[in-house]
Enzyme design. Structure first.
Site, short mmCIF file in Angstrom:
data_model
loop_
_atom_site.label_atom_id
_atom_site.label_comp_id
_atom_site.label_asym_id
_atom_site.label_seq_id
_atom_site.Cartn_x
_atom_site.Cartn_y
_atom_site.Cartn_z
N LYS A 1 9.20 -0.27 13.58
CA LYS A 1 9.86 0.08 12.06
C LYS A 1 10.88 1.01 12.48
O LYS A 1 11.98 1.00 11.87
CB LYS A 1 8.64 0.66 11.23
CG LYS A 1 7.85 -0.53 10.85
CD LYS A 1 6.83 0.41 9.92
CE LYS A 1 5.85 -0.74 9.46
NZ LYS A 1 4.59 -0.11 8.60
N HIS B 1 -4.27 -32.98 18.62
CA HIS B 1 -3.11 -33.74 19.26
C HIS B 1 -1.92 -32.57 19.75
O HIS B 1 -0.72 -33.29 19.86
CB HIS B 1 -2.68 -34.68 17.92
CG HIS B 1 -3.81 -35.49 17.64
ND1 HIS B 1 -3.81 -36.87 18.59
CD2 HIS B 1 -4.65 -35.69 16.72
CE1 HIS B 1 -4.86 -37.42 17.82
NE2 HIS B 1 -5.40 -36.73 16.99
N GLU C 1 10.62 -4.63 4.58
CA GLU C 1 10.77 -5.93 4.14
C GLU C 1 10.60 -6.33 2.53
O GLU C 1 11.05 -7.03 1.76
CB GLU C 1 9.93 -7.07 4.92
CG GLU C 1 10.15 -6.93 6.45
CD GLU C 1 9.34 -5.71 7.08
OE1 GLU C 1 9.11 -4.55 6.66
OE2 GLU C 1 9.14 -5.93 8.44
N GLY D 1 -4.77 -1.76 5.13
CA GLY D 1 -3.99 -3.14 4.87
C GLY D 1 -4.58 -4.24 5.11
O GLY D 1 -4.72 -5.27 4.14
N ARG D 2 -4.99 -4.47 6.31
CA ARG D 2 -5.59 -5.85 6.60
C ARG D 2 -7.06 -5.97 6.14
O ARG D 2 -7.60 -7.06 6.36
CB ARG D 2 -5.76 -5.75 8.04
CG ARG D 2 -6.27 -4.60 8.82
CD ARG D 2 -5.93 -4.77 10.20
NE ARG D 2 -6.60 -3.57 11.29
CZ ARG D 2 -6.03 -2.36 11.15
NH1 ARG D 2 -4.61 -2.39 10.73
NH2 ARG D 2 -6.27 -1.53 11.93
N GLU E 1 -4.41 -6.40 14.92
CA GLU E 1 -4.03 -5.15 14.61
C GLU E 1 -5.31 -4.04 14.58
O GLU E 1 -4.73 -3.05 14.86
CB GLU E 1 -3.56 -5.39 13.19
CG GLU E 1 -2.68 -4.02 12.79
CD GLU E 1 -1.90 -4.16 11.68
OE1 GLU E 1 -0.76 -4.50 11.56
OE2 GLU E 1 -2.27 -3.93 10.41
N LYS F 1 0.89 -1.08 -0.02
CA LYS F 1 -0.08 0.00 -0.06
C LYS F 1 0.86 1.32 -0.17
O LYS F 1 0.80 1.99 -0.72
CB LYS F 1 -0.99 0.10 1.20
CG LYS F 1 -1.86 1.06 1.47
CD LYS F 1 -2.73 0.99 2.41
CE LYS F 1 -3.65 2.43 2.70
NZ LYS F 1 -4.47 2.03 3.93
O1 F6P Z 1 2.18 -4.24 9.74
C1 F6P Z 1 1.85 -2.79 9.65
C2 F6P Z 1 1.28 -2.63 8.20
O2 F6P Z 1 1.26 -1.20 7.97
C3 F6P Z 1 -0.05 -3.30 8.00
O3 F6P Z 1 -1.02 -2.52 8.59
C4 F6P Z 1 0.05 -3.37 6.71
O4 F6P Z 1 -0.75 -4.44 6.17
C5 F6P Z 1 1.51 -3.96 6.34
O5 F6P Z 1 2.29 -3.04 7.42
C6 F6P Z 1 2.21 -3.68 5.04
O6 F6P Z 1 2.16 -2.57 4.67
P1 F6P Z 1 2.19 -1.86 3.20
O7 F6P Z 1 1.19 -2.74 2.16
O8 F6P Z 1 2.04 -0.33 3.10
O9 F6P Z 1 3.46 -2.70 2.63
#
Ligand code: F6P
Length: 539
Positions: free
Chosen positions: A504, A385, A214, A268-269, A354, A208
């Site tokens: 972060k 189990h 990452e 995002g979620r 979240e 987003k």
């Molecule tokens: O983990 C925090 C967050 O901001 C989430 O809300 C989001 O889904 C994720 O990082 C990834 O963010 P982006 O889509 O901006 O890379």
């Protein structure tokens, strides 16, 4: 003091008194008293059936809980979300993921912009792009068709599509594989790329913000890997992006003609319904992706239109709140008895925790009751189990949601009967327990106490006819709305995530130090010690 605050306080006080009684109830006795309890405490909506009869509730409880929900203005706040009010107040944004799955003919305008048109235009682009890949029209740089799609993203840009692709496995086009790369751990990309060829792989860089460390690191490594065989001019055939940040996408080196947009009003979620679902559309085809959206929309309509007493997301939300508030339950287990739903609990962890892992109310005042429980779980029968022992005889009360499809997508009836028998048996055992056998010599006096299961432990059971794109959409929308309901009951903002930002920031500070660069930052003794040891031992 406002009228609504007075009503809210009175409703809560009545519930607190009632909970003191309910904690003493025995679930089997409630069934003995009401022969139609299963009928009275079950609901059907959007292809899902919910049995919530195995809970510490009676008709008065439901009436008090829904009364409390009304005193929290649940209906008004639900409507405000659907109408595009800035319900995410700390970021001054609406939360309009429901618009992404609304029917094409629904016109929705906000602040002079016809958002529904934008949504439909992007859906068309998803349709075209996915069709070109599935039909073999889109070719890689050596003229071969795409066989592997790698979604590079994390959090909401990974968990939703990864979960949906796993859940819809039987619908995936033969010969097409979807992979999900999220962790910055280099072992993750090694594992994904090992069996892939740059000639036949398409990367979707899904972010987003397009600033997530990452994702950008993994995307760079993927690009380097591609460039070991392909040329820079070939990148456009193998890299597409999904983002709200066209500038950052261009700076990264992806042609924005190969970018599918979405909007800041999609959290995002909650983004699997947007172009973030591109990998799903490619894997299962646009008709199935649209069926997934339609299933969610059916649940949206149910949530909007049904009275609170017969409203499935409301009931799930109230029940979860009830145990968190009055029974000391600090976790909630999601137990899908369907192997293809194995990532569902993982996705729900982000959706729920979240969203509702918050410590202040919408007014910025510390909350006075516990908020989001720990959401955890994995598939049955595997969990039986591993950790079910603790559910049956441990000292914590853990409410469980059992989720199952009556009909499988295979034809081995015996396996399916065994699976469902186990699912129903666990819910029964949790509730009925196993009393001490006093008959002398029967089990042996010494072991009798060890064999006791106290029972009286609550669960919900959600059944669907079959796991399909439509029922999956309804199931996920159900839990999204359940989360929203609980956010209203706690009066918290379910749509921001400030807590994640701190980690972060600190990681960005520590990284140069691990790279051996000098730093002016100071750390606590433990962090400093870990950094020093790593610098000393790393090769
Ligand atoms: O983990 C925090 C967050 O901001 C989430 O809300 C989001 O889904 C994720 O990082 C990834 O963010 P982006 O889509 O901006 O890379």
């Amino acid at each position: 003091m406002s009228d609504s605050h007075t009503k809210n306080t009175a409703a809560l006080a009545a519930l607190t008194d009632h909970a003191a009684l309910a904690r003493a109830w025995q679930l089997p006795a409630l069934f003995a008293e009401d022969k139609k309890r299963f009928h009275h405490f079950s609901l059907e909506a959007a292809g899902l059936f919910l049995d919530y009869s195995k809970n510490h509730i009676d008709a008065t409880t439901v009436s008090l809980l829904t009364g409390f929900a009304r005193s929290c203005s649940l209906e008004q706040r639900r409507d405000a979300m659907f109408q595009g009010a800035p319900v995410n107040a700390t970021e001054q944004r609406p939360a309009l993921h429901t618009l992404l799955r609304a029917p094409a003919e629904l016109r929705f305008e906000l602040n002079g912009e016809v958002l529904s048109n934008e949504v439909q235009q992007v859906l068309q682009r998803i349709d075209q792009l996915s069709q070109r890949i599935r039909s073999g029209e889109w070719l890689g740089f050596t003229g071969k068709v795409i066989t592997d799609v790698v979604n590079i993203g994390i959090g909401g840009s990974d968990l939703g599509p990864a979960m949906a692709c796993a859940a819809l496995r039987p619908f995936i086009k033969p010969g097409l594989r979807a992979h999900f790369l999220s962790n910055v751990d280099g072992h993750a990309i090694d594992a994904v790329l090992t069996n892939l060829s740059p000639e036949t792989t398409l990367f979707i860089v899904a972010s987003k913000s397009f600033t997530t460390q990452e994702t950008l690191i993994n995307a760079r490594v993927a690009r380097e890997w591609f460039l070991t065989k392909g040329k820079t001019a070939d990148l456009a055939k193998h890299f597409v992006a999904v983002s709200t940040n066209a500038k950052a996408v261009a700076e990264f080196g992806i042609d924005t003609a190969n970018m599918l947009p979405f909007w800041d009003w999609v959290g995002g979620r909650y983004s699997v319904w947007s172009a973030i679902g591109l990998s799903v559309a490619i894997a299962v085809g646009m008709d199935n992706f649209r069926a997934f959206l339609a299933g969610a929309h059916a649940m949206d309509k149910h949530f909007q239109e049904s009275p609170l007493e017969q409203n499935m997301p409301v009931m799930l939300g109230l029940l979860g709140w009830w145990y968190r508030q009055y029974f000391g339950s600090s976790s909630h287990l999601i137990a899908p008895y369907h192997e293809d739903l194995r990532l569902f609990p993982v996705h729900l962890q982000q959706v729920d925790m979240e969203s509702n892992g918050k410590r202040v109310t919408n007014a910025g005042i510390p909350v006075t009751s516990p908020t989001a429980p720990v959401i955890w779980g994995s598939t049955g029968t595997n969990g039986q189990h591993a950790y079910f022992q603790m559910l049956h005889q441990g000292t914590d009360l853990v409410p469980v949601d059992f989720i199952a499809a009556i009909n499988p997508s295979h034809d081995r009836a015996n396996q399916q009967h065994t699976l469902l028998a186990n699912c129903f048996a666990q819910a029964e055992a949790l509730m009925v327990g196993h009393q001490k056998d006093e008959r002398a010599g029967h089990e042996g006096e010494a072991l009798a106490e060890f064999r006791v299961l106290p029972g009286n432990r609550p669960s919900n059971t959600l059944l669907m006819d079959k796991l399909t794109p439509t029922t999956l959409g309804a199931l996920l929308a159900l839990y999204e709305h359940k989360t929203f309901v609980q956010g209203v009951l706690w009066d918290i903002n379910s749509f921001d995530q400030w807590g994640v930002e701190r980690g972060k920031t600190l990681a960005a500070r520590i990284l140069p130090e691990l790279e051996g660069k000098s730093s002016t930052h100071t750390h606590d003794g433990s962090t400093a010690g870990l950094i020093a040891r790593t610098l000393q031992k790393k090769h």
